[in-house]
Enzyme design. Sequence first.
Site, PDB file in Angstrom:
ATOM      1  N   CYS A  90     138.798  19.001 -63.382  1.00 30.42           N
ATOM      2  CA  CYS A  90     138.703  17.614 -63.835  1.00 30.42           C
ATOM      3  C   CYS A  90     137.292  17.309 -64.355  1.00 30.42           C
ATOM      4  CB  CYS A  90     139.121  16.662 -62.723  1.00 30.42           C
ATOM      5  SG  CYS A  90     139.448  14.980 -63.312  1.00 30.42           S
ATOM      6  N   HIS A 110     144.574  18.658 -62.138  1.00 32.58           N
ATOM      7  CA  HIS A 110     144.241  18.964 -60.745  1.00 32.58           C
ATOM      8  C   HIS A 110     145.223  19.999 -60.189  1.00 32.58           C
ATOM      9  CE1 HIS A 110     141.149  15.894 -59.771  1.00 32.58           C
ATOM     10  NE2 HIS A 110     141.700  15.268 -60.797  1.00 32.58           N
ATOM     11  N   GLU A 170     145.093  21.486 -57.369  1.00 30.58           N
ATOM     12  CA  GLU A 170     145.301  21.229 -55.938  1.00 30.58           C
ATOM     13  C   GLU A 170     146.260  20.079 -55.702  1.00 30.58           C
ATOM     14  OE1 GLU A 170     142.111  18.217 -56.948  1.00 30.58           O
ATOM     15  OE2 GLU A 170     142.835  20.142 -57.691  1.00 30.58           O
ATOM     16  N   ASP A 182     155.698   3.115 -45.134  1.00 29.61           N
ATOM     17  CA  ASP A 182     155.056   1.975 -44.487  1.00 29.61           C
ATOM     18  C   ASP A 182     154.741   2.381 -43.054  1.00 29.61           C
ATOM     19  OD1 ASP A 182     155.388   0.477 -46.764  1.00 29.61           O
ATOM     20  OD2 ASP A 182     157.265  -0.417 -46.104  1.00 29.61           O
ATOM     21  N   ASP A 203     152.258  -8.368 -54.420  1.00 28.96           N
ATOM     22  CA  ASP A 203     153.408  -8.751 -53.591  1.00 28.96           C
ATOM     23  C   ASP A 203     153.870 -10.157 -53.966  1.00 28.96           C
ATOM     24  OD1 ASP A 203     153.334  -6.375 -52.026  1.00 28.96           O
ATOM     25  OD2 ASP A 203     151.703  -7.215 -50.842  1.00 28.96           O
TER      26      ASP A 203
END
Length: 600
Positions: free
Chosen positions: A138, A243, A245, A286, A455
Amino acid sequence: MEAAPPLASSQSGFFSSSYSFSSFSPTSIPFILQRYFHITSLKFKSRTLPIRCSAAGENVVTLLDYGAGNVRSVRNAIRFLGFDIKDVQTPEDILNANRLIFPGVGAFAAAMDVLNKKGMAEALCSYIENDRQFLGICLGLQLLFESSEENGPVRGLGLIPGVVGRFDSSNGFRVPHIGWNALHTVKDSEILDDIGNRHVYFVHSYRAMPSNDNKEWVSSTCNYGDNFIASVRRGNVHAVQFHPEKSGDVGLSILRRFLYPKSSTTKKPKEGRASKLAKRVIACLDVRTNDKGDLVVTKGDQYDVRENTGENERDYHVKCMEIDVRNLGKPVELAGQYYIDGADEVSFLNITGFRDFPLGDLPMLEVLRHTSENVFVPLTVGGGIRDFTDANGRYYSSLEVASEYFRSGADKISIGSDAVYTAEEYIRTGAKTGKTSLEQISRVYGNQAVVVSIDPRRVYINDPNDVEFKAVRVTNPGPNGEEYAWYQCTVNGGREGRPIGAYELAKAVEELGAGEILLNCIDCDGQGKGFDIDLIKLISDAVSIPVIASSGAGAVEHFSEVFKKTNASAALAAGIFHRKEVPIQSVKEHLLETGIEVRM
Protein backbone atom coordinates in the site's frame (compact mmCIF):
# COMPACT_ATOMS: atom_id res chain seq x y z
CA MET A 1 13.28 -10.48 17.64
CA GLU A 2 9.61 -11.35 17.71
CA ALA A 3 8.85 -15.05 17.81
CA ALA A 4 6.03 -16.88 16.11
CA PRO A 5 2.77 -17.57 18.04
CA PRO A 6 1.54 -17.06 20.69
CA LEU A 7 0.75 -13.47 19.78
CA ALA A 8 2.12 -10.73 21.98
CA SER A 9 -0.36 -8.28 23.35
CA SER A 10 1.47 -5.29 21.92
CA GLN A 11 3.45 -4.46 18.82
CA SER A 12 6.93 -3.10 18.61
CA GLY A 13 8.63 -1.01 15.97
CA PHE A 14 11.06 1.85 15.68
CA PHE A 15 8.23 4.35 16.05
CA SER A 16 6.17 2.63 18.71
CA SER A 17 9.21 1.85 20.82
CA SER A 18 9.66 5.57 21.40
CA TYR A 19 6.03 6.65 21.20
CA SER A 20 3.96 4.02 22.92
CA PHE A 21 0.26 4.47 23.63
CA SER A 22 0.98 5.31 27.25
CA SER A 23 3.34 8.12 26.27
CA PHE A 24 0.72 10.29 24.55
CA SER A 25 0.39 13.64 26.22
CA PRO A 26 -3.09 14.53 27.43
CA THR A 27 -3.54 17.31 24.88
CA SER A 28 -1.50 16.34 21.85
CA ILE A 29 -0.55 13.58 19.47
CA PRO A 30 3.06 12.54 18.86
CA PHE A 31 5.10 15.27 17.22
CA ILE A 32 5.97 13.06 14.28
CA LEU A 33 2.30 12.84 13.30
CA GLN A 34 1.79 16.56 13.97
CA ARG A 35 4.63 17.55 11.70
CA TYR A 36 3.32 16.07 8.51
CA PHE A 37 1.18 19.13 7.77
CA HIS A 38 4.28 21.28 7.38
CA ILE A 39 6.45 19.12 5.12
CA THR A 40 6.81 20.12 1.49
CA SER A 41 10.18 18.68 0.50
CA LEU A 42 12.62 16.10 1.77
CA LYS A 43 16.24 15.52 0.80
CA PHE A 44 18.55 12.55 1.06
CA LYS A 45 22.25 12.21 1.48
CA SER A 46 24.31 10.08 -0.88
CA ARG A 47 23.03 6.52 -1.08
CA THR A 48 26.37 4.83 -0.52
CA LEU A 49 25.60 2.86 2.61
CA PRO A 50 27.22 -0.58 2.53
CA ILE A 51 24.85 -3.55 2.29
CA ARG A 52 26.02 -6.11 4.79
CA CYS A 53 25.65 -9.85 4.74
CA SER A 54 22.41 -10.85 6.40
CA ALA A 55 22.56 -11.34 10.12
CA ALA A 56 18.99 -12.57 10.23
CA GLY A 57 18.05 -16.22 10.09
CA GLU A 58 16.40 -17.93 7.13
CA ASN A 59 13.02 -18.00 8.86
CA VAL A 60 13.03 -14.37 9.94
CA VAL A 61 11.25 -11.46 8.26
CA THR A 62 12.43 -7.94 9.05
CA LEU A 63 9.41 -5.66 9.41
CA LEU A 64 9.60 -1.91 8.91
CA ASP A 65 6.73 -0.65 11.07
CA TYR A 66 6.77 3.13 11.39
CA GLY A 67 3.93 3.13 13.91
CA ALA A 68 0.78 4.33 12.11
CA GLY A 69 -2.26 2.17 11.44
CA ASN A 70 -2.87 -1.55 11.71
CA VAL A 71 0.09 -3.77 10.81
CA ARG A 72 -0.95 -6.48 13.26
CA SER A 73 -2.55 -8.43 10.41
CA VAL A 74 0.72 -8.37 8.46
CA ARG A 75 2.47 -9.73 11.54
CA ASN A 76 -0.15 -12.40 11.96
CA ALA A 77 0.04 -13.41 8.30
CA ILE A 78 3.84 -13.70 8.50
CA ARG A 79 3.59 -15.88 11.59
CA PHE A 80 0.77 -17.89 10.02
CA LEU A 81 3.17 -18.75 7.20
CA GLY A 82 5.82 -19.98 9.63
CA PHE A 83 8.19 -17.01 9.98
CA ASP A 84 9.46 -15.06 12.96
CA ILE A 85 9.63 -11.27 12.95
CA LYS A 86 12.43 -8.85 13.68
CA ASP A 87 11.36 -5.22 13.98
CA VAL A 88 13.45 -2.43 12.51
CA GLN A 89 14.90 -0.32 15.29
CA THR A 90 17.89 1.24 13.49
CA PRO A 91 18.98 1.83 9.88
CA GLU A 92 21.42 -1.05 10.33
CA ASP A 93 18.49 -3.41 10.83
CA ILE A 94 17.36 -2.58 7.30
CA LEU A 95 20.83 -3.10 5.85
CA ASN A 96 21.19 -6.44 7.66
CA ALA A 97 17.80 -7.79 6.61
CA ASN A 98 17.52 -11.04 4.71
CA ARG A 99 13.99 -10.14 3.58
CA LEU A 100 12.25 -6.85 4.34
CA ILE A 101 8.51 -6.07 4.38
CA PHE A 102 7.31 -2.47 4.57
CA PRO A 103 3.53 -2.37 5.27
CA GLY A 104 2.94 1.35 4.95
CA VAL A 105 -0.32 2.72 6.31
CA GLY A 106 -1.58 6.27 6.85
CA ALA A 107 -0.45 9.53 5.31
CA PHE A 108 2.43 9.84 2.82
CA ALA A 109 4.11 12.85 4.43
CA ALA A 110 3.89 11.44 7.95
CA ALA A 111 5.61 8.25 6.80
CA MET A 112 8.37 10.13 4.97
CA ASP A 113 8.91 12.33 8.01
CA VAL A 114 9.41 9.29 10.22
CA LEU A 115 11.74 7.60 7.73
CA ASN A 116 13.91 10.70 7.48
CA LYS A 117 13.92 11.56 11.19
CA LYS A 118 15.06 8.03 12.01
CA GLY A 119 17.60 7.83 9.18
CA MET A 120 15.64 5.02 7.54
CA ALA A 121 15.06 6.58 4.11
CA GLU A 122 18.71 6.43 3.06
CA ALA A 123 19.10 2.86 4.31
CA LEU A 124 15.90 1.80 2.58
CA CYS A 125 17.03 3.27 -0.74
CA SER A 126 20.38 1.52 -0.48
CA TYR A 127 18.72 -1.78 0.33
CA ILE A 128 16.36 -1.58 -2.66
CA GLU A 129 18.97 -0.28 -5.12
CA ASN A 130 21.10 -3.30 -4.25
CA ASP A 131 18.24 -5.59 -5.32
CA ARG A 132 17.62 -7.13 -1.89
CA GLN A 133 14.41 -9.04 -1.21
CA PHE A 134 11.75 -6.39 -0.50
CA LEU A 135 7.96 -6.19 -0.37
CA GLY A 136 6.17 -2.87 0.02
CA ILE A 137 2.44 -2.84 0.79
CA CYS A 138 0.00 0.00 0.00
CA LEU A 139 1.80 3.16 1.18
CA GLY A 140 4.95 1.01 1.05
CA LEU A 141 4.51 1.07 -2.74
CA GLN A 142 3.59 4.76 -3.03
CA LEU A 143 6.66 5.91 -1.09
CA LEU A 144 8.91 4.40 -3.77
CA PHE A 145 7.77 7.08 -6.24
CA GLU A 146 9.17 10.56 -6.72
CA SER A 147 6.43 12.48 -4.90
CA SER A 148 2.82 12.56 -3.77
CA GLU A 149 0.08 15.16 -4.05
CA GLU A 150 -1.34 14.09 -0.67
CA ASN A 151 -1.03 17.17 1.58
CA GLY A 152 1.76 18.21 -0.72
CA PRO A 153 3.53 18.00 -2.99
CA VAL A 154 5.70 15.80 -0.78
CA ARG A 155 8.91 14.19 -2.00
CA GLY A 156 9.11 10.39 -1.84
CA LEU A 157 12.06 8.00 -2.03
CA GLY A 158 12.44 8.71 -5.76
CA LEU A 159 13.20 5.13 -6.80
CA ILE A 160 10.38 4.89 -9.37
CA PRO A 161 9.48 7.72 -11.79
CA GLY A 162 6.03 9.18 -11.26
CA VAL A 163 3.76 11.19 -8.98
CA VAL A 164 1.16 9.68 -6.66
CA GLY A 165 -2.14 11.50 -7.20
CA ARG A 166 -5.69 11.33 -5.90
CA PHE A 167 -8.41 9.39 -7.69
CA ASP A 168 -10.77 11.57 -9.72
CA SER A 169 -14.27 11.33 -8.24
CA SER A 170 -15.80 13.65 -10.87
CA ASN A 171 -16.33 10.73 -13.23
CA GLY A 172 -18.70 9.00 -10.84
CA PHE A 173 -16.21 6.69 -9.17
CA ARG A 174 -16.31 6.74 -5.39
CA VAL A 175 -13.21 7.77 -3.48
CA PRO A 176 -11.67 6.11 -1.50
CA HIS A 177 -11.33 3.05 -3.70
CA ILE A 178 -12.46 0.45 -1.17
CA GLY A 179 -13.09 -3.20 -1.88
CA TRP A 180 -12.15 -6.26 -3.87
CA ASN A 181 -10.97 -5.57 -7.41
CA ALA A 182 -9.33 -7.45 -10.26
CA LEU A 183 -5.69 -7.35 -11.36
CA HIS A 184 -4.42 -7.23 -14.92
CA THR A 185 -0.93 -8.71 -15.05
CA VAL A 186 1.36 -7.08 -17.60
CA LYS A 187 4.56 -9.01 -16.92
CA ASP A 188 5.92 -11.88 -14.86
CA SER A 189 5.74 -10.94 -11.22
CA GLU A 190 6.40 -14.28 -9.46
CA ILE A 191 4.47 -13.35 -6.33
CA LEU A 192 1.20 -13.06 -8.31
CA ASP A 193 1.52 -16.49 -9.93
CA ASP A 194 -1.08 -18.14 -7.68
CA ILE A 195 -3.80 -15.47 -7.87
CA GLY A 196 -5.75 -17.33 -10.53
CA ASN A 197 -7.81 -14.32 -11.70
CA ARG A 198 -9.34 -13.69 -8.30
CA HIS A 199 -10.05 -10.45 -6.44
CA VAL A 200 -7.67 -8.72 -4.04
CA TYR A 201 -8.51 -6.05 -1.45
CA PHE A 202 -7.76 -2.36 -2.01
CA VAL A 203 -8.35 0.58 0.30
CA HIS A 204 -6.79 3.89 -0.80
CA SER A 205 -7.55 7.38 -2.10
CA TYR A 206 -4.24 7.95 -3.94
CA ARG A 207 -2.58 5.96 -6.71
CA ALA A 208 0.35 6.00 -9.12
CA MET A 209 -0.24 5.87 -12.85
CA PRO A 210 1.71 3.80 -15.42
CA SER A 211 3.86 5.71 -17.92
CA ASN A 212 6.69 5.16 -20.35
CA ASP A 213 9.11 6.26 -17.63
CA ASN A 214 8.05 3.58 -15.14
CA LYS A 215 6.80 0.77 -17.42
CA GLU A 216 9.84 -1.39 -16.67
CA TRP A 217 8.66 -1.52 -13.05
CA VAL A 218 4.95 -2.20 -13.55
CA SER A 219 3.89 -5.84 -13.11
CA SER A 220 0.11 -5.39 -12.86
CA THR A 221 -2.57 -2.71 -13.11
CA CYS A 222 -6.10 -2.33 -11.80
CA ASN A 223 -8.97 -0.43 -13.38
CA TYR A 224 -10.92 2.07 -11.32
CA GLY A 225 -11.88 4.90 -13.61
CA ASP A 226 -8.38 4.63 -15.10
CA ASN A 227 -5.76 1.93 -15.09
CA PHE A 228 -3.49 2.57 -12.11
CA ILE A 229 -0.43 0.69 -10.90
CA ALA A 230 -1.44 -2.28 -8.72
CA SER A 231 2.02 -3.82 -8.33
CA VAL A 232 5.65 -3.30 -9.33
CA ARG A 233 8.55 -5.67 -9.62
CA ARG A 234 12.20 -5.35 -10.55
CA GLY A 235 14.47 -8.22 -9.64
CA ASN A 236 13.94 -9.08 -5.98
CA VAL A 237 12.06 -5.85 -5.28
CA HIS A 238 8.24 -6.11 -5.14
CA ALA A 239 5.52 -3.74 -4.02
CA VAL A 240 1.72 -3.89 -4.18
CA GLN A 241 -0.96 -1.23 -3.83
CA PHE A 242 -3.49 -3.71 -2.44
CA HIS A 243 -3.35 -5.47 0.92
CA PRO A 244 -2.36 -9.15 0.64
CA GLU A 245 -2.77 -9.58 4.41
CA LYS A 246 -6.44 -8.58 3.94
CA SER A 247 -7.06 -10.53 0.72
CA GLY A 248 -7.89 -13.90 2.25
CA ASP A 249 -6.32 -17.05 0.83
CA VAL A 250 -5.32 -15.20 -2.33
CA GLY A 251 -3.35 -12.68 -0.30
CA LEU A 252 -1.69 -15.39 1.76
CA SER A 253 -0.57 -17.04 -1.49
CA ILE A 254 1.12 -13.78 -2.51
CA LEU A 255 2.95 -13.49 0.80
CA ARG A 256 3.90 -17.17 0.58
CA ARG A 257 5.39 -16.60 -2.89
CA PHE A 258 7.44 -13.71 -1.54
CA LEU A 259 8.64 -15.57 1.54
CA TYR A 260 9.37 -18.80 -0.36
CA PRO A 261 10.52 -17.50 -3.77
CA LYS A 262 12.16 -20.77 -4.84
CA SER A 263 9.27 -23.04 -3.88
CA SER A 264 7.04 -24.62 -6.52
CA THR A 265 3.28 -25.00 -6.21
CA THR A 266 2.02 -28.47 -6.97
CA LYS A 267 -1.66 -27.61 -6.55
CA LYS A 268 -3.06 -25.47 -9.36
CA PRO A 269 -4.77 -22.39 -7.92
CA LYS A 270 -8.54 -22.16 -8.21
CA GLU A 271 -9.39 -20.02 -11.22
CA GLY A 272 -11.67 -17.07 -10.53
CA ARG A 273 -13.72 -14.72 -12.67
CA ALA A 274 -12.65 -11.34 -11.32
CA SER A 275 -13.11 -8.53 -13.84
CA LYS A 276 -13.92 -5.37 -11.86
CA LEU A 277 -14.68 -3.95 -8.41
CA ALA A 278 -16.95 -6.41 -6.59
CA LYS A 279 -19.92 -5.61 -4.41
CA ARG A 280 -19.09 -6.49 -0.80
CA VAL A 281 -21.06 -8.70 1.59
CA ILE A 282 -20.24 -7.79 5.19
CA ALA A 283 -20.97 -9.73 8.36
CA CYS A 284 -21.71 -7.54 11.39
CA LEU A 285 -21.35 -8.63 15.00
CA ASP A 286 -23.09 -6.51 17.63
CA VAL A 287 -20.98 -7.19 20.73
CA ARG A 288 -21.83 -6.39 24.33
CA THR A 289 -21.47 -7.79 27.82
CA ASN A 290 -24.50 -9.76 28.95
CA ASP A 291 -25.92 -9.70 32.47
CA LYS A 292 -23.48 -12.43 33.53
CA GLY A 293 -20.47 -10.42 32.42
CA ASP A 294 -19.73 -12.52 29.30
CA LEU A 295 -18.87 -10.83 26.01
CA VAL A 296 -21.43 -12.09 23.50
CA VAL A 297 -22.70 -11.41 20.00
CA THR A 298 -26.30 -10.23 20.12
CA LYS A 299 -28.86 -8.86 17.69
CA GLY A 300 -31.70 -6.43 18.21
CA ASP A 301 -35.12 -5.87 16.76
CA GLN A 302 -35.22 -2.13 16.10
CA TYR A 303 -32.18 -1.85 18.42
CA ASP A 304 -33.72 -3.85 21.30
CA VAL A 305 -31.33 -6.70 22.14
CA ARG A 306 -33.28 -8.45 24.90
CA GLU A 307 -35.35 -11.55 24.31
CA ASN A 308 -39.00 -10.94 23.46
CA THR A 309 -41.21 -12.64 26.06
CA GLY A 310 -44.51 -11.63 24.50
CA GLU A 311 -45.31 -9.27 27.38
CA ASN A 312 -47.05 -6.00 26.61
CA GLU A 313 -44.83 -2.97 26.34
CA ARG A 314 -45.38 -1.74 29.90
CA ASP A 315 -44.71 -5.11 31.52
CA TYR A 316 -41.77 -5.65 29.20
CA HIS A 317 -39.99 -2.53 30.41
CA VAL A 318 -40.79 -3.31 34.05
CA LYS A 319 -39.25 -6.75 33.70
CA CYS A 320 -36.49 -5.67 31.34
CA MET A 321 -33.70 -6.34 33.80
CA GLU A 322 -34.96 -9.89 34.25
CA ILE A 323 -34.87 -10.66 30.52
CA ASP A 324 -31.61 -12.02 29.11
CA VAL A 325 -29.58 -10.27 26.43
CA ARG A 326 -30.04 -12.24 23.22
CA ASN A 327 -26.91 -14.43 22.95
CA LEU A 328 -26.00 -15.58 19.44
CA GLY A 329 -22.46 -16.76 20.04
CA LYS A 330 -18.88 -15.85 20.86
CA PRO A 331 -17.42 -13.02 18.76
CA VAL A 332 -14.01 -14.51 17.90
CA GLU A 333 -15.48 -17.87 16.88
CA LEU A 334 -18.25 -16.29 14.80
CA ALA A 335 -15.84 -13.93 13.05
CA GLY A 336 -13.59 -16.88 12.17
CA GLN A 337 -16.54 -18.82 10.75
CA TYR A 338 -17.67 -15.86 8.66
CA TYR A 339 -14.17 -15.57 7.22
CA ILE A 340 -14.33 -19.22 6.20
CA ASP A 341 -17.83 -18.70 4.80
CA GLY A 342 -16.61 -15.94 2.49
CA ALA A 343 -17.48 -12.65 4.23
CA ASP A 344 -15.69 -9.79 2.50
CA GLU A 345 -15.34 -7.87 5.77
CA VAL A 346 -16.21 -8.38 9.41
CA SER A 347 -17.57 -5.49 11.45
CA PHE A 348 -17.65 -5.39 15.26
CA LEU A 349 -19.97 -2.92 16.92
CA ASN A 350 -19.50 -2.43 20.66
CA ILE A 351 -23.12 -1.46 21.28
CA THR A 352 -22.56 -0.23 24.84
CA GLY A 353 -19.52 1.84 23.85
CA PHE A 354 -21.54 5.05 23.85
CA ARG A 355 -21.76 4.90 27.64
CA ASP A 356 -18.59 3.01 28.57
CA PHE A 357 -14.95 4.04 28.30
CA PRO A 358 -13.78 2.01 25.26
CA LEU A 359 -10.16 1.64 26.38
CA GLY A 360 -11.45 0.20 29.63
CA ASP A 361 -13.18 -2.48 27.59
CA LEU A 362 -10.20 -4.82 27.50
CA PRO A 363 -12.24 -7.82 26.32
CA MET A 364 -13.20 -5.92 23.15
CA LEU A 365 -9.55 -5.16 22.43
CA GLU A 366 -8.73 -8.82 23.00
CA VAL A 367 -11.49 -9.81 20.57
CA LEU A 368 -9.77 -7.75 17.89
CA ARG A 369 -6.33 -9.15 18.69
CA HIS A 370 -7.42 -12.77 18.61
CA THR A 371 -9.68 -12.37 15.59
CA SER A 372 -6.89 -10.84 13.50
CA GLU A 373 -4.70 -13.90 14.13
CA ASN A 374 -6.74 -16.04 11.75
CA VAL A 375 -9.10 -13.71 9.89
CA PHE A 376 -7.39 -12.18 6.86
CA VAL A 377 -10.10 -9.84 5.62
CA PRO A 378 -10.74 -6.25 6.79
CA LEU A 379 -11.96 -5.70 10.36
CA THR A 380 -13.98 -2.65 11.39
CA VAL A 381 -14.77 -1.73 14.97
CA GLY A 382 -17.13 0.91 16.31
CA GLY A 383 -18.58 2.10 19.57
CA GLY A 384 -17.50 4.88 21.93
CA ILE A 385 -14.76 6.43 19.79
CA ARG A 386 -14.62 9.94 21.21
CA ASP A 387 -12.66 12.14 23.61
CA PHE A 388 -12.97 10.80 27.14
CA THR A 389 -11.93 11.62 30.69
CA ASP A 390 -11.79 8.61 33.00
CA ALA A 391 -12.71 8.42 36.69
CA ASN A 392 -9.18 9.46 37.68
CA GLY A 393 -9.34 12.63 35.63
CA ARG A 394 -7.03 11.31 32.89
CA TYR A 395 -7.96 12.75 29.49
CA TYR A 396 -7.85 10.54 26.38
CA SER A 397 -8.30 12.02 22.91
CA SER A 398 -10.39 10.22 20.33
CA LEU A 399 -7.19 9.80 18.35
CA GLU A 400 -5.65 7.83 21.22
CA VAL A 401 -8.76 5.64 21.43
CA ALA A 402 -8.70 4.97 17.68
CA SER A 403 -4.96 4.31 17.77
CA GLU A 404 -5.42 1.56 20.32
CA TYR A 405 -8.13 -0.04 18.21
CA PHE A 406 -5.83 0.07 15.16
CA ARG A 407 -2.96 -1.45 17.12
CA SER A 408 -5.28 -4.19 18.34
CA GLY A 409 -6.17 -5.28 14.81
CA ALA A 410 -8.82 -2.92 13.40
CA ASP A 411 -8.42 -1.71 9.82
CA LYS A 412 -11.23 0.83 10.02
CA ILE A 413 -12.99 2.50 12.92
CA SER A 414 -16.64 3.49 12.92
CA ILE A 415 -17.81 6.73 14.56
CA GLY A 416 -21.46 7.16 15.48
CA SER A 417 -22.84 9.65 17.98
CA ASP A 418 -19.73 11.82 18.04
CA ALA A 419 -19.98 12.32 14.27
CA VAL A 420 -23.55 13.55 14.67
CA TYR A 421 -22.55 16.23 17.17
CA THR A 422 -19.61 17.20 14.96
CA ALA A 423 -21.82 17.53 11.88
CA GLU A 424 -24.38 19.62 13.75
CA GLU A 425 -21.71 22.07 14.84
CA TYR A 426 -20.15 22.17 11.37
CA ILE A 427 -23.51 22.94 9.76
CA ARG A 428 -24.20 25.62 12.38
CA THR A 429 -20.85 27.41 12.06
CA GLY A 430 -19.69 26.45 8.58
CA ALA A 431 -16.19 26.01 9.98
CA LYS A 432 -13.89 23.02 10.41
CA THR A 433 -11.97 23.06 13.66
CA GLY A 434 -9.55 20.24 12.84
CA LYS A 435 -9.95 19.06 16.44
CA THR A 436 -12.94 16.73 16.17
CA SER A 437 -12.64 12.94 16.30
CA LEU A 438 -13.57 12.62 12.65
CA GLU A 439 -11.12 15.23 11.43
CA GLN A 440 -8.18 14.11 13.57
CA ILE A 441 -8.42 10.42 12.81
CA SER A 442 -8.93 10.86 9.07
CA ARG A 443 -6.08 13.36 8.94
CA VAL A 444 -3.60 11.02 10.61
CA TYR A 445 -4.72 7.62 9.35
CA GLY A 446 -6.39 8.62 6.08
CA ASN A 447 -10.10 8.99 5.38
CA GLN A 448 -10.24 5.38 4.12
CA ALA A 449 -9.80 4.29 7.76
CA VAL A 450 -12.86 6.21 9.02
CA VAL A 451 -16.45 5.00 8.71
CA VAL A 452 -19.37 7.08 9.95
CA SER A 453 -22.32 5.03 11.18
CA ILE A 454 -25.69 6.75 10.71
CA ASP A 455 -28.69 5.54 12.74
CA PRO A 456 -31.82 7.27 11.40
CA ARG A 457 -35.53 6.63 11.83
CA ARG A 458 -38.33 7.62 9.46
CA VAL A 459 -40.47 10.65 10.25
CA TYR A 460 -43.51 10.65 7.96
CA ILE A 461 -44.84 13.94 6.62
CA ASN A 462 -47.49 15.03 4.09
CA ASP A 463 -45.45 17.73 2.41
CA PRO A 464 -41.65 17.85 1.97
CA ASN A 465 -41.79 21.60 2.56
CA ASP A 466 -43.00 21.01 6.11
CA VAL A 467 -39.42 20.40 7.34
CA GLU A 468 -36.02 21.99 6.81
CA PHE A 469 -34.43 18.61 6.14
CA LYS A 470 -34.22 16.66 2.89
CA ALA A 471 -37.34 14.52 2.46
CA VAL A 472 -38.19 11.84 -0.11
CA ARG A 473 -41.34 10.32 -1.51
CA VAL A 474 -41.54 6.90 0.13
CA THR A 475 -42.38 3.69 -1.65
CA ASN A 476 -44.72 2.61 1.14
CA PRO A 477 -46.92 5.38 2.60
CA GLY A 478 -46.93 6.10 6.32
CA PRO A 479 -49.58 4.93 8.84
CA ASN A 480 -51.86 7.83 7.97
CA GLY A 481 -51.21 7.72 4.25
CA GLU A 482 -48.25 10.13 4.34
CA GLU A 483 -46.36 10.07 1.04
CA TYR A 484 -43.11 11.63 2.26
CA ALA A 485 -40.58 11.09 5.02
CA TRP A 486 -37.38 12.58 6.29
CA TYR A 487 -34.84 10.50 8.18
CA GLN A 488 -34.02 11.82 11.65
CA CYS A 489 -30.58 10.91 12.96
CA THR A 490 -30.25 9.47 16.45
CA VAL A 491 -27.48 9.07 19.02
CA ASN A 492 -26.79 6.87 22.04
CA GLY A 493 -27.80 3.63 20.37
CA GLY A 494 -30.97 5.07 18.81
CA ARG A 495 -32.26 6.38 22.13
CA GLU A 496 -32.18 10.11 21.35
CA GLY A 497 -33.33 11.91 18.21
CA ARG A 498 -31.33 14.87 16.95
CA PRO A 499 -32.25 17.94 14.85
CA ILE A 500 -30.39 16.75 11.77
CA GLY A 501 -31.40 14.54 8.84
CA ALA A 502 -29.47 11.59 7.41
CA TYR A 503 -28.96 13.48 4.14
CA GLU A 504 -27.52 16.54 5.88
CA LEU A 505 -25.34 14.38 8.12
CA ALA A 506 -23.94 12.35 5.22
CA LYS A 507 -23.01 15.45 3.23
CA ALA A 508 -21.36 17.05 6.26
CA VAL A 509 -19.26 14.07 7.34
CA GLU A 510 -17.99 13.56 3.82
CA GLU A 511 -16.69 17.13 3.86
CA LEU A 512 -15.17 16.57 7.31
CA GLY A 513 -13.13 13.55 6.22
CA ALA A 514 -15.23 10.38 6.41
CA GLY A 515 -14.18 7.74 3.91
CA GLU A 516 -17.26 5.53 4.07
CA ILE A 517 -20.81 5.58 5.43
CA LEU A 518 -22.50 2.71 7.24
CA LEU A 519 -26.18 3.45 6.71
CA ASN A 520 -28.55 1.80 9.18
CA CYS A 521 -32.31 2.20 9.56
CA ILE A 522 -33.96 1.74 12.95
CA ASP A 523 -37.37 1.05 11.38
CA CYS A 524 -36.00 -1.88 9.35
CA ASP A 525 -33.60 -3.30 11.92
CA GLY A 526 -34.27 -6.98 12.61
CA GLN A 527 -37.47 -7.03 10.55
CA GLY A 528 -36.18 -9.18 7.68
CA LYS A 529 -38.33 -7.37 5.10
CA GLY A 530 -35.49 -5.83 3.11
CA PHE A 531 -33.28 -2.75 3.19
CA ASP A 532 -34.79 0.73 3.17
CA ILE A 533 -34.26 1.37 -0.53
CA ASP A 534 -35.63 4.93 -0.35
CA LEU A 535 -33.07 5.89 2.33
CA ILE A 536 -30.11 4.11 0.72
CA LYS A 537 -30.79 5.61 -2.70
CA LEU A 538 -31.10 9.08 -1.14
CA ILE A 539 -27.73 8.87 0.60
CA SER A 540 -25.74 6.89 -2.00
CA ASP A 541 -26.79 9.40 -4.68
CA ALA A 542 -25.83 12.34 -2.45
CA VAL A 543 -22.20 11.47 -1.60
CA SER A 544 -19.12 10.39 -3.55
CA ILE A 545 -17.76 8.07 -0.83
CA PRO A 546 -18.81 4.40 -0.55
CA VAL A 547 -22.07 3.61 1.25
CA ILE A 548 -22.72 0.34 3.11
CA ALA A 549 -26.40 -0.65 3.21
CA SER A 550 -27.50 -2.05 6.57
CA SER A 551 -30.65 -3.12 8.46
CA GLY A 552 -33.47 -5.32 7.22
CA ALA A 553 -31.95 -8.13 5.15
CA GLY A 554 -33.98 -11.30 5.39
CA ALA A 555 -33.44 -13.10 2.07
CA VAL A 556 -30.86 -13.32 -0.72
CA GLU A 557 -33.14 -11.26 -2.98
CA HIS A 558 -32.80 -8.29 -0.65
CA PHE A 559 -29.10 -8.06 -1.49
CA SER A 560 -29.59 -8.04 -5.26
CA GLU A 561 -32.41 -5.51 -4.85
CA VAL A 562 -30.27 -3.02 -2.94
CA PHE A 563 -27.39 -3.32 -5.42
CA LYS A 564 -29.63 -2.92 -8.47
CA LYS A 565 -31.80 -0.07 -7.15
CA THR A 566 -29.16 2.01 -5.36
CA ASN A 567 -25.49 2.94 -5.61
CA ALA A 568 -24.54 1.07 -2.44
CA SER A 569 -21.03 -0.38 -2.56
CA ALA A 570 -21.66 -3.03 0.08
CA ALA A 571 -24.47 -4.66 2.03
CA LEU A 572 -24.25 -5.71 5.66
CA ALA A 573 -26.26 -8.24 7.63
CA ALA A 574 -26.14 -9.73 11.10
CA GLY A 575 -29.04 -11.78 12.43
CA ILE A 576 -29.69 -13.86 9.30
CA PHE A 577 -26.03 -14.91 9.32
CA HIS A 578 -25.89 -15.55 13.09
CA ARG A 579 -29.03 -17.68 13.03
CA LYS A 580 -27.87 -19.47 9.84
CA GLU A 581 -31.09 -18.52 8.09
CA VAL A 582 -29.23 -17.27 5.00
CA PRO A 583 -25.62 -18.42 4.46
CA ILE A 584 -23.13 -15.90 3.11
CA GLN A 585 -22.25 -18.25 0.26
CA SER A 586 -25.91 -18.40 -0.80
CA VAL A 587 -26.02 -14.60 -0.95
CA LYS A 588 -22.97 -14.51 -3.19
CA GLU A 589 -24.16 -17.28 -5.48
CA HIS A 590 -27.46 -15.46 -5.92
CA LEU A 591 -25.70 -12.17 -6.69
CA LEU A 592 -23.49 -13.90 -9.24
CA GLU A 593 -26.53 -15.47 -10.91
CA THR A 594 -28.14 -12.03 -11.22
CA GLY A 595 -25.08 -10.56 -12.93
CA ILE A 596 -23.60 -8.73 -9.92
CA GLU A 597 -19.82 -9.11 -9.47
CA VAL A 598 -18.78 -10.58 -6.14
CA ARG A 599 -15.67 -12.18 -4.71
CA MET A 600 -16.01 -15.96 -4.63
